[in-house]
Design a protein around this motif. Structure first.
Motif, PDB file in Angstrom:
ATOM      1  N   THR A  26     -11.423  10.509  -3.400  1.00 27.36           N
ATOM      2  CA  THR A  26     -10.334   9.603  -3.773  1.00 27.36           C
ATOM      3  C   THR A  26      -9.799   8.846  -2.564  1.00 27.36           C
ATOM      4  N   VAL A  27      -9.579   9.560  -1.461  1.00 22.74           N
ATOM      5  CA  VAL A  27      -9.072   8.923  -0.243  1.00 22.74           C
ATOM      6  C   VAL A  27     -10.083   7.905   0.277  1.00 22.74           C
ATOM      7  N   PHE A  46      -9.995   4.844  -1.874  1.00 24.29           N
ATOM      8  CA  PHE A  46      -8.812   4.037  -1.579  1.00 24.29           C
ATOM      9  C   PHE A  46      -9.059   3.153  -0.358  1.00 24.29           C
ATOM     10  N   VAL A  56      -9.195  -0.991  -0.111  1.00 26.73           N
ATOM     11  CA  VAL A  56      -8.330  -1.737   0.811  1.00 26.73           C
ATOM     12  C   VAL A  56      -9.181  -2.598   1.741  1.00 26.73           C
ATOM     13  N   VAL A  85       1.522  -1.739  -1.516  1.00 24.70           N
ATOM     14  CA  VAL A  85       1.803  -0.416  -2.060  1.00 24.70           C
ATOM     15  C   VAL A  85       3.322  -0.245  -2.018  1.00 24.70           C
TER      16      VAL A  85
END
Length: 97
Positions: free
Chosen positions: A24-25, A28, A32, A44
């Motif tokens: 997930t990280v 992300f 970005v 964010v």
């Protein structure tokens, strides 16, 4: 704090497996990066904005050779923290080294 430490912290706080948190990280950061490469800004709420800033063309000097060089206009990534985030850091507990 490193990315590995962040993943461990999120995993322990949420009970989600480290492998899933890591995916997930990483996803992300990929979103970005690709958005910013495409010229889009990422906002964010409550954390901050990842923005693409334009640097204008300029003339610089190489003092060792005494010559002028032209730096063309270019874009650089930047992060601007949200006001609430800045306020929390400002009033938080600091560890002095």
């Amino acid at each position: 704090m490193t990315k590995a430490e962040i993943i461990t912290e999120i995993s322990s706080k949420t009970g989600i497996e480290k492998v899933d948190v890591q995916e997930t990280v990483e996803a992300f950061f990929k979103v970005v990066k690709s958005s910013m490469v495409d010229g889009e800004n990422v906002y964010v709420r409550g954390f901050g904005s990842f923005v693409v800033k334009k640097r204008a063309k300029k003339t610089a000097r190489n003092i060792s050779k005494n010559t002028a060089i032209i730096i063309p206009e270019h874009f650089v990534p930047s992060f601007k923290p949200a006001k609430t985030f800045v306020d929390k850091v400002r009033t938080g507990n600091k560890i002095t080294k």
